[in-house]
Motif scaffolding. Structure first.
Motif, mmCIF file in Angstrom:
data_model
loop_
_atom_site.group_PDB
_atom_site.id
_atom_site.type_symbol
_atom_site.label_atom_id
_atom_site.label_comp_id
_atom_site.label_asym_id
_atom_site.label_seq_id
_atom_site.Cartn_x
_atom_site.Cartn_y
_atom_site.Cartn_z
ATOM 1 N N THR A 82 -0.276 -11.483 4.565
ATOM 2 C CA THR A 82 -0.912 -10.229 4.235
ATOM 3 C C THR A 82 -2.027 -10.534 3.256
ATOM 4 O OG1 THR A 82 -0.550 -7.984 3.458
ATOM 5 C CG2 THR A 82 0.603 -9.715 2.279
ATOM 6 N N ALA A 85 -3.495 -6.648 -2.448
ATOM 7 C CA ALA A 85 -4.373 -5.524 -2.791
ATOM 8 C C ALA A 85 -5.068 -5.769 -4.127
ATOM 9 C CB ALA A 85 -3.561 -4.230 -2.853
ATOM 10 N N TRP A 161 4.787 7.235 -8.763
ATOM 11 C CA TRP A 161 3.782 7.018 -7.719
ATOM 12 C C TRP A 161 2.370 7.185 -8.293
ATOM 13 C CZ3 TRP A 161 5.379 4.463 -3.737
ATOM 14 C CH2 TRP A 161 6.705 4.599 -3.318
ATOM 15 N N ALA A 189 2.724 4.351 -0.749
ATOM 16 C CA ALA A 189 3.328 3.078 -0.367
ATOM 17 C C ALA A 189 2.327 1.935 -0.342
ATOM 18 C CB ALA A 189 4.000 3.217 0.998
ATOM 19 N N GLU A 190 1.041 2.224 -0.069
ATOM 20 C CA GLU A 190 0.033 1.171 -0.005
ATOM 21 C C GLU A 190 -0.612 0.883 -1.361
ATOM 22 O OE1 GLU A 190 -0.425 -0.589 2.717
ATOM 23 O OE2 GLU A 190 1.158 0.612 3.634
ATOM 24 N N ASN A 191 -0.297 1.693 -2.360
ATOM 25 C CA ASN A 191 -0.914 1.531 -3.664
ATOM 26 C C ASN A 191 -0.336 0.298 -4.359
ATOM 27 O OD1 ASN A 191 -1.398 1.930 -6.604
ATOM 28 N ND2 ASN A 191 -2.274 3.870 -5.937
ATOM 29 N N PRO A 192 -1.168 -0.585 -4.930
ATOM 30 C CA PRO A 192 -0.644 -1.799 -5.567
ATOM 31 C C PRO A 192 0.191 -1.559 -6.805
ATOM 32 C CG PRO A 192 -3.006 -1.580 -5.933
ATOM 33 C CD PRO A 192 -2.632 -0.540 -4.919
ATOM 34 N N ASN A 211 3.296 -3.221 -3.926
ATOM 35 C CA ASN A 211 3.376 -3.160 -2.468
ATOM 36 C C ASN A 211 3.453 -4.567 -1.877
ATOM 37 O OD1 ASN A 211 0.787 -4.018 -3.010
ATOM 38 N ND2 ASN A 211 -0.235 -2.580 -1.654
#
Length: 248
Positions: A82, A85, A161, A189-192, A211
């Motif tokens: 991957t 981020a 969050w 969910a995609e936030n580092p 993440n």
């Protein structure tokens, strides 16, 4: 009479052969090629679009006894990758978290009061001091080389969050490498920053989720302390604003 019969048979053979020849070549059968053929002329059959098929050769492994069995050994698959981020463009190999970095109760001899957080950046552990010489230990990711730091702060804010607003210094630093960060990213969910964030003093440093859970146990961040999302939620529920945090 015999001559007439022989002549008739000869004529019949000639005409039947011609008929068979005409029937045979009226429609030409398709050309069938073995995929093992790799001669250059094969490519000419399809106007340059045909490519020889290449098959993996089986590996013969000797077996005990009088006979050998043919075994096709499967080639190892590369580990999925991957892109971090925090450090876009740098592939981070996903791997299972090491057992020592999972939350666990440990013996911990310290003079710090219960409820204090102590972060051992060298060994990648965060300790939540408990009573009776015990501590709850979590695995963490810490600052990469050049971004290490130490100090004593308090938790000044807690957020679930959290949104992520990269500091101007980080945006400039990454842009110089050709990595362009967003000006702001909503929590999710995609936030580092992951599921929770605890802000340290008036600094830009935080204890937060991630993440990229496979990065726990590594020096990968720009100075923040990261935990797996499930672990940061557990820690978040155990501490409050004003908690003393020692980074060493």
């Amino acid at each position: 009479m015999m001559k007439q019969l022989v002549l008739a048979a000869a004529l019949f053979g000639i005409f039947s052969t011609a008929a068979l020849a005409d029937d045979r070549y009226a429609t030409r059968p398709p050309v069938v090629l073995s995929p093992d053929l790799t001669a250059p002329w094969i490519n000419q059959l399809g106007g340059g679009t045909v490519r020889p098929v290449v098959y993996q050769r089986p590996v013969i492994q000797p077996q005990r006894g009088l006979f050998q069995r043919r075994v096709i050994r499967q080639m190892p698959q590369p580990a999925p990758q991957t892109v971090s981020a925090i450090n876009p463009g740098i592939p981070a190999i996903r791997h299972p978290i090491e057992p020592q970095f999972l939350p666990q109760m440990v013996d911990y001899d310290t003079t710090e009061k219960p409820g204090t957080i102590v972060i051992d950046t060298n060994n990648r552990f965060l300790y939540l001091v408990m009573a009776g010489g015990k501590a709850r230990r979590y695995g963490v990711g810490v600052g990469k080389p050049g971004f290490e730091w130490a100090g004593v702060h308090k938790i000044t804010r807690k957020t679930e969050w959290p949104d992520w607003t990269p500091p101007a210094e980080m945006i400039s630093r990454e842009a110089a490498k050709g990595h362009y960060l967003p000006a702001r990213m909503d929590g999710g969910a995609e936030n580092p920053l992951g599921a929770r964030a605890m802000y340290l003093g008036s600094t830009l440093y935080r204890i937060h989720g991630t993440n990229a859970p496979w990065s726990i146990g590594s020096a990968v961040s720009s100075g923040c302390i990261r935990l797996r999302n499930e672990d940061v939620v557990d820690l978040y529920d155990r501490v409050s604003v004003g908690t003393r945090v020692i980074v060493m």
